[in-house]
Design an enzyme around this catalytic site. Structure first.
Site, mmCIF file in Angstrom:
data_model
loop_
_atom_site.group_PDB
_atom_site.id
_atom_site.type_symbol
_atom_site.label_atom_id
_atom_site.label_comp_id
_atom_site.label_asym_id
_atom_site.label_seq_id
_atom_site.Cartn_x
_atom_site.Cartn_y
_atom_site.Cartn_z
ATOM 1 N N GLY A 45 0.834 -1.199 0.000
ATOM 2 C CA GLY A 45 0.000 0.000 0.000
ATOM 3 C C GLY A 45 0.865 1.244 0.000
ATOM 4 O O GLY A 45 2.011 1.215 0.469
ATOM 5 N N GLN A 50 2.892 9.984 1.304
ATOM 6 C CA GLN A 50 4.229 9.408 1.435
ATOM 7 C C GLN A 50 5.164 9.807 0.297
ATOM 8 O O GLN A 50 6.384 9.709 0.446
ATOM 9 C CB GLN A 50 4.146 7.882 1.487
ATOM 10 N N CYS A 109 5.768 -0.121 7.314
ATOM 11 C CA CYS A 109 5.440 1.035 6.477
ATOM 12 C C CYS A 109 6.672 1.442 5.684
ATOM 13 O O CYS A 109 7.775 1.469 6.238
ATOM 14 C CB CYS A 109 4.984 2.183 7.384
ATOM 15 N N LEU A 110 6.482 1.764 4.402
ATOM 16 C CA LEU A 110 7.611 2.182 3.564
ATOM 17 C C LEU A 110 8.249 3.470 4.082
ATOM 18 O O LEU A 110 9.407 3.745 3.804
ATOM 19 C CB LEU A 110 7.153 2.370 2.107
ATOM 20 N N HIS A 151 -4.617 1.724 7.252
ATOM 21 C CA HIS A 151 -3.258 2.260 7.403
ATOM 22 C C HIS A 151 -3.022 3.410 6.410
ATOM 23 O O HIS A 151 -2.489 4.459 6.776
ATOM 24 C CB HIS A 151 -2.266 1.104 7.185
ATOM 25 N N GLU A 152 -3.453 3.201 5.153
ATOM 26 C CA GLU A 152 -3.225 4.211 4.114
ATOM 27 C C GLU A 152 -4.106 5.455 4.317
ATOM 28 O O GLU A 152 -3.659 6.578 4.096
ATOM 29 C CB GLU A 152 -3.441 3.623 2.712
ATOM 30 N N HIS A 155 -2.530 7.675 6.710
ATOM 31 C CA HIS A 155 -1.486 8.510 6.092
ATOM 32 C C HIS A 155 -2.086 9.814 5.555
ATOM 33 O O HIS A 155 -1.498 10.886 5.706
ATOM 34 C CB HIS A 155 -0.815 7.782 4.932
HETATM 35 NI NI NI Z 1 2.543 3.327 5.629
#
Ligand code: NI
Length: 183
Positions: A45, A50, A109-110, A151-152, A155
């Site tokens: 995701g 991000q 998470c990235l 989660h997204e 963000h």
């Molecule tokens: Ni994330």
């Protein structure tokens, strides 16, 4: 085009994303680049926040839970999509309309590389959004896809999964991140 990903504790990850007014070519290009970036980084995701675009755009590609795609209908246009076409997914202006049950899962998470932690989320959600063509759709998600979408969407609201950890754990993570940045 692969876009650079903002890393925790970058303050720009705290910017609240604005609603997309029209799914125009600029948005379509952003979606395409977000898919490329997510796949290049082996993520499941990615939120526009991000990649430093503060618009309500999310992409997901959850591989391992077939059941999650059982109910995918383009209600407005009365188009049903098959499972294959429903993955990967793009959510523009996503809104959770129903939520139920709680489940604890290990998340990563990235934007917080090399760190994982347990987070409690709803295990069943109904989400309404626009796809990359600007069409409204409603998706029922469970399991990993449901977790990923929550989660997204966090963000987009400037929230990171690490915010759910205890103050002590957050402090330790921050110290570790600062040390790694210096090294
Ligand atoms: Ni994330």
């Amino acid at each position: 085009m692969i876009l650079p990903i903002l890393r925790y504790p970058d303050r720009r990850l705290r910017i609240v994303a604005k609603k997309v007014s029209t799914v125009d070519n600029t948005i379509k290009k952003l979606v395409k680049n977000m898919f490329a970036t997510m796949h290049a980084e082996d993520g499941i995701g990615l939120a526009a926040t991000q990649v430093n675009h503060h618009l309500q755009v999310v992409v997901t590609d959850v591989l391992d839970s077939e059941d999650d795609y059982l109910l995918l209908k383009n209600r407005k246009h009365n188009i049903s999509e098959t499972k294959d076409q429903s993955r990967p997914l793009c959510f523009i202006n996503p809104k959770i309309t129903e939520k139920d049950g709680r489940e604890t899962h290990i998340e990563g998470c990235l934007s917080v590389p090399g760190f994982q932690a347990e987070v409690s989320r709803f295990n069943h959600i109904m989400v309404q959004a626009l796809n990359e063509k600007g069409e409204t759709f409603t998706l029922q998600a469970t399991g990993l896809l449901a977790i990923c979408i929550q989660h997204e969407i966090d963000h987009l609201n400037g929230i990171l999964f690490v915010d759910y950890l205890s103050k002590l754990k957050q402090k330790r993570l921050l110290e570790k991140t600062k040390k790694a940045a210096k090294a």
